[in-house]
Design a protein around this motif. Structure first.
Motif, PDB file in Angstrom:
ATOM      1  N   GLU A   1      -1.415  12.352   0.548  1.00  0.00           N
ATOM      2  CA  GLU A   1      -0.807  12.314  -0.781  1.00  0.00           C
ATOM      3  C   GLU A   1       0.578  12.955  -0.780  1.00  0.00           C
ATOM      4  O   GLU A   1       1.365  12.765  -1.683  1.00  0.00           O
ATOM      5  CB  GLU A   1      -1.706  12.955  -1.838  1.00  0.00           C
TER       6      GLU A   1
ATOM      7  N   GLN B   1     -10.306   1.938  -5.166  1.00  0.00           N
ATOM      8  CA  GLN B   1     -10.114   3.308  -5.623  1.00  0.00           C
ATOM      9  C   GLN B   1      -9.372   3.344  -6.947  1.00  0.00           C
ATOM     10  O   GLN B   1      -9.691   4.126  -7.842  1.00  0.00           O
ATOM     11  CB  GLN B   1      -9.338   4.115  -4.586  1.00  0.00           C
ATOM     12  N   GLN B   2      -8.360   2.455  -7.078  1.00  0.00           N
ATOM     13  CA  GLN B   2      -7.580   2.459  -8.304  1.00  0.00           C
ATOM     14  C   GLN B   2      -8.416   2.031  -9.489  1.00  0.00           C
ATOM     15  O   GLN B   2      -8.318   2.590 -10.573  1.00  0.00           O
ATOM     16  CB  GLN B   2      -6.373   1.525  -8.157  1.00  0.00           C
TER      17      GLN B   2
ATOM     18  N   MET C   1      -0.720  -0.965  -7.195  1.00  0.00           N
ATOM     19  CA  MET C   1      -0.705  -1.821  -6.011  1.00  0.00           C
ATOM     20  C   MET C   1      -0.528  -3.273  -6.409  1.00  0.00           C
ATOM     21  O   MET C   1       0.118  -4.039  -5.687  1.00  0.00           O
ATOM     22  CB  MET C   1      -2.029  -1.657  -5.263  1.00  0.00           C
TER      23      MET C   1
ATOM     24  N   PRO D   1      -7.625   0.606  -1.464  1.00  0.00           N
ATOM     25  CA  PRO D   1      -6.892   1.275  -2.553  1.00  0.00           C
ATOM     26  C   PRO D   1      -7.145   0.635  -3.910  1.00  0.00           C
ATOM     27  O   PRO D   1      -7.181   1.316  -4.921  1.00  0.00           O
ATOM     28  CB  PRO D   1      -5.424   1.126  -2.159  1.00  0.00           C
TER      29      PRO D   1
ATOM     30  N   ASP E   1       0.812  -1.195   0.000  1.00  0.00           N
ATOM     31  CA  ASP E   1       0.000   0.000   0.000  1.00  0.00           C
ATOM     32  C   ASP E   1       0.853   1.254   0.000  1.00  0.00           C
ATOM     33  O   ASP E   1       0.502   2.270  -0.564  1.00  0.00           O
ATOM     34  CB  ASP E   1      -0.905  -0.027   1.236  1.00  0.00           C
TER      35      ASP E   1
END
Lengths: 503, 323, 157
Positions: free
Chosen positions: A291, A488-489, A166, A485, A160
């Motif tokens: 970020e 989200q990706q 990822m 993630p 992560d």
């Protein structure tokens, strides 16, 4: 057990000029070795053990301890200034430490790292001093499956925390695991993936792989950009020492990281590398601007450095109460103890309480001297960045060579270093980060071992993995970190695709 | 300036060019010796090795470094020595696990693939359970085990001596246990205290460590006579079980070791075994010196091997096919 | 764009092929006897994970366009002079290691020559670079000799 009384007798033992000078000497030596990329703290301690044969018990132990503490912290210098971690625990330090140095703030970066190391280590040593027996009992309850889940969680966390895809990070972690499995099976002794090559039968040496995979790609890109210079900077004591205000802001973060480090140190076989990653990850997760991590954020330095030093305190607990070393250096310290006729166990605490508490106090002393020595050294070390690159690259290569050779006195390790270096360079070019790779390499074998032992315990019943409370907690955590993630990706890539179609 | 630099460089090169690697043509031993211990740091075998290393250094006038190479019932470490150069600088310190690993199939070779040099020290194990276990003595333990086969967890290092001791116990008492894989002593004690196993066989000195807080109790020892450090603990023999399990860590070398080196090592070991300081150090570890020169040792190994093979057969272990 | 597409898919394909190869390399390991997993199962799980993740990654990139991959390549700035320099340095290093491993030439001498030569080369072969290179070579070699030969009494290749 009269803790205060023991502390007093421990203090008695170490508060004399001889031990103090040994500690300072050892810490300096450790820092020197840690700074040089290619040499690790473990190596330094291993090579120092013969020196302790002729020394008195407390002196010998103090020397080993101070070299260890110095080496761990020295590693952060090379991580931050050269992007080459000095020890596995400094891998996460490169994420934000190096960017900060390259921005022209190496002094500040080093200052954060050193302070965090001091505080994190100090916290774990305090735990050691006052809570060792209590924590030891807690650690006993850890099941094989829990340890496996904790390791899985750490693997997912580093995937992560890595840049880029990822999937690729996780794949890199698995490739690392595969590399770690090369050699003989720990239970069965069958040869796995060795293709009948004798030199592979013991697997790849950890230090060679770690240094190879980080140093060589970094040096290769340095060779390419040999004329690149760091922006001009000045280092004054004012901008090195973090302001108290900053520390107060990050107090919670530091405490959490130190707890994580101490906790992971107690678990045998997991080690400093994963604690730094876990701490980095939780810092990122609880930050206001996640970020920004990876560009040189102070939290990205404070968290991993506090955690990796805290591991040393935690690792001493199973070492002294049960004789189980939590990390390679602990194993060396164990042999240092045995040589002096000190058997770890409860009897050690009752019969040799003064030595045990002297041992803990030596850590605190080494920690203190490390702090002051490092602060004094920051200025000269930061100047390294001002040296022209072409003068740095070949010496580092030379140190990598001799360092790799020293672990087992064979050139095979040097070739392993170069081989993995080139391998890592190629993989990185295609987007596979090396940090998960190294973690996978280090953690793969213990993960497998714990899983298999757990299965012999549960008579082949894998559901225990999902019913043991600690195990479940970490599995759910891993799942959350994994899925969020990725989800989200996928959403992002789908949106990018639809944007590309519409534009 | 340039000429001076050039001259100094040349001089430097000459000096360091001549200071080559240490010549191996000197008498043995002229380099440090690596003593491979195939078990983790801290357990009985390792402690004995480190004690021995100290005295060996004095005798042979060279460094002796103990290296732990853990895994697979000691096979990984033994394999390293098997493949090492027979120059006397890599030696193995292993006990009957070398033989048992072969019988369980964990190892593909046994003592006759190496050069046995001499026998070393001798120690025994104690059968221990947690302090709060429901069995007060060995008889109760065996009774429960006979009633509930495969229920009690016994921690072993699969393929090693610990495993065979358990097998021997099973054979002699007609019981069946469930084996949980583990590594050396420290690991076993950790698992015992944590409740993951119910019984294991560490070395007797551990028991004394826990005498005060009582978390570990010994039910029996595998010795011939009662141990002076554990006077209240009966031996297997006393309880009617014809089992004596002896661990004798000894010195082995790679195959093809020259006789001269074997002789040197034998002489050194024989002297050390008579050294009162060494004996005292061993006594602290609850061990005795048990020196046997090469010939006697080889005969001893032949017999031991045969016994262990019988154990394996009786215990239902069929060795893996030899590759 | 097409070329980038194909190149982008090459490494994952290589990885998958390698994994399949390793899978078969594990084939002849014995079945488990004392514990349910045996020596081959965990490596196979890991190999399966690598293949699965690589496929997933290819899928995602197929969906999301190759802009990310192209961006990575572009950032590198492939200028031929620097690449050539890197290759020469790397070969110099490999040559040094080959000499160390397969000849009996003194380690200290080789190390000194290696450091001096590469420093000088990387310093664009200037006169100043030569002097500095020799000094650094001498210094570092002496340092190594001191730390490892004198203080720690170990051996050199």
């Amino acid at each position: 057990m009269d803790i205060l009384g023991n502390i007093a007798s421990g203090l008695d033992l170490i508060c004399n000029l001889k031990i103090l000078s040994i500690v300072i000497l050892g810490t300096t030596l450790g820092i020197m070795v840690g700074v040089i990329p290619g040499l690790t703290a473990t190596m330094a301690v291993a090579l120092a053990i013969p020196m302790t044969f002729s020394m008195e018990t407390m002196s010998g132990l103090a020397l080993l301890i101070s070299i260890y503490v110095g080496g761990m912290t020295g590693g952060l210098i090379s991580a931050m200034l050269l992007n080459i971690p000095g020890t596995p625990g400094n891998i996460a330090t490169t994420f934000d430490g190096y960017p900060m140095s390259m921005r022209g703030e190496p002094g500040r970066a080093l200052g954060y790292g050193i302070t965090a190391s001091f505080l994190g280590g100090g916290f774990s040593y305090l735990c050691l001093l006052f809570l060792a027996p209590a924590i030891a009992n807690l650690a006993l309850k850890l099941n094989y499956f829990s340890i496996f889940s904790i390791i899985m969680c750490a693997m997912v966390m580093i995937a992560d925390s890595s840049q880029g895809s990822m999937f690729k990070a996780l794949a890199a972690g698995c490739i690392g695991m595969l590399a770690g499995l090369v050699g003989q099976d720990p239970i069965d002794a069958s040869y796995r993936l060795t293709f009948d090559v004798y030199h592979l039968s013991a697997g790849f040496t950890e230090a060679s792989v770690l240094i190879g995979v980080f140093a060589i790609p970094q040096l290769l890109s340095d060779m390419k950009n040999v004329d690149l210079r760091c922006p001009h900077f000045t280092v004054t004591y004012r901008n090195i020492i973090p302001k108290l205000v900053e520390l107060r802001e990050s107090a919670g973060l530091l405490l959490r990281s130190a707890l994580i480090g101490t906790g992971i140190g107690i678990i045998p076989g997991v080690g400093a590398s994963s604690s730094a990653i876990v701490a980095y990850n939780q810092a990122k997760a609880t930050a206001k601007t996640p970020e920004k991590f990876g560009t040189g954020v102070k939290e990205g330095i404070l968290a991993p450095e506090a955690a990796n030093n805290a591991v040393s305190g935690g690792a001493m607990i199973p070492l002294l109460t049960l004789g189980i070393p939590g990390c390679p250096v602990a194993a060396l310290l164990l042999s240092g103890l045995i040589i002096k006729d000190l058997q770890p166990g409860p009897a050690l605490f009752s019969n040799n309480a003064d030595i045990v508490y002297g041992f803990f106090l030596a850590f605190m002393l080494a920690n203190l001297s490390m702090f002051f020595l490092m602060l004094a050294f920051i200025k000269p070390f930061a100047q390294v960045l001002k040296l022209p690159r072409y003068l740095l690259i070949p010496p580092i290569l030379a140190f990598c060579t001799i360092g790799a050779f020293m672990s087992n006195n064979t050139m095979v390790d040097v070739w392993v270093l170069v081989g993995f270096g080139i391998f890592g360079f190629v993989l990185e070019k295609f987007g596979y980060p090396m940090a998960p790779f190294v973690l996978g390499f280090i953690l793969g074998p213990p993960a497998e071992l714990q899983l298999r032992r757990g299965l012999t315990y549960s008579r082949g019943d894998i559901t225990l993995l999902f019913t043991d409370p600690v195990s479940v907690v970490f599995l759910i955590l891993s799942l959350v970190i994994l899925v969020l993630p990725l989800w989200q990706q996928m959403k992002l890539s789908r949106r990018m695709a639809s944007d590309a179609h519409t534009s | 300036m340039r000429m001076l630099t050039g001259f100094l460089t040349l001089l430097f090169c000459m000096v360091f060019g001549l200071a080559g690697p240490a010549s191996a043509a000197d008498a043995y031993p002229s380099k440090p010796i690596k003593l491979v211990v195939p078990y983790g740091a801290g357990n009985a075998t390792d402690a004995a090795a480190r004690l021995l290393a100290k005295f060996l250094e004095q005798e042979l006038k060279t460094g002796v470094a103990v290296v732990n190479v853990v895994g697979a019932a000691g096979t990984i470490g033994s394999t390293q020595v098997l493949k090492a150069k027979p120059d006397g600088y890599t030696l193995l310190w292993n006990h009957l696990s070398l033989l048992t690993a072969y019988h369980t199939g964990a190892s593909r070779f046994t003592w006759d693939s190496l050069t046995p040099i001499c026998n070393g020290v001798r120690f025994y194990k104690a059968l221990v359970v947690r302090g709060d276990a429901p069995w007060n003595n060995l008889k109760e333990f065996i009774a429960e085990a006979q009633k509930k086969p495969d229920a009690i967890n016994w921690g072993v290092n699969i393929g090693a001596g610990l495993h065979f001791e358990a097998l021997g116990f099973e054979t002699m008492t007609d019981t069946k246990f469930h084996y949980v894989a583990g590594e050396g002593e420290a690991d076993q004690i950790n698992a015992l205290l944590g409740g993951r196993i119910d019984v294991c066989t560490p070395s007797p000195q551990i028991v004394n460590q826990y005498k005060e807080d009582g978390r570990i109790r010994a039910l029996a020892t595998s010795t011939e006579k009662r141990l002076p450090s554990l006077p209240d603990v009966p031996t297997y023999q006393e309880e009617g079980i014809d089992l004596t399990f002896v661990y004798e860590p000894s010195l082995y070398g790679p195959p093809g070791l020259p006789a001269a080196i074997v002789a040197t090592l034998n002489a050194a070991m024989a002297k050390i075994m008579k050294n009162p300081e060494f004996i005292e150090g061993l006594a602290k570890l609850a061990m005795d010196p048990a020196y046997m020169d090469q010939e006697t040792f080889k005969k001893h190994l032949l017999k031991l091997d045969a016994d262990l093979y019988m154990f394996a057969r009786q215990g239902g272990l069929i060795p893996r096919q030899k590759i | 764009m097409r070329k980038d597409c194909v190149l982008g898919f090459l490494p994952p394909l290589i990885i998958i092929v390698a994994c399949v190869f390793f899978w078969f390399a594990l084939g002849e390991l014995p079945l488990p006897r004392f514990e349910p997993m045996g020596p081959a199962l965990f490596p196979k799980i890991v190999l399966g994970a690598i293949i699965g993740l690589t496929l997933l990654d290819m899928l995602c990139r197929g969906l999301g366009g190759n802009t990310a991959a192209a961006g990575e390549k572009a950032r590198e700035g492939n200028d031929p002079a620097s690449t050539r320099r890197t290759l020469i340095c790397l070969s110099g290093f490999l040559f040094y290691l080959l000499l160390l491993d397969f000849t009996d030439i003194s380690y200290l001498l080789l190390t000194f020559l290696f450091i001096a030569a590469e420093c000088w080369y990387l310093g664009h072969c200037g006169r100043r670079a030569l002097v500095l290179a020799l000094i650094v070579g001498l210094g570092i070699t002496a340092l190594i000799y001191f730390i490892f030969g004198v203080v720690l009494q170990s051996f050199f290749p």
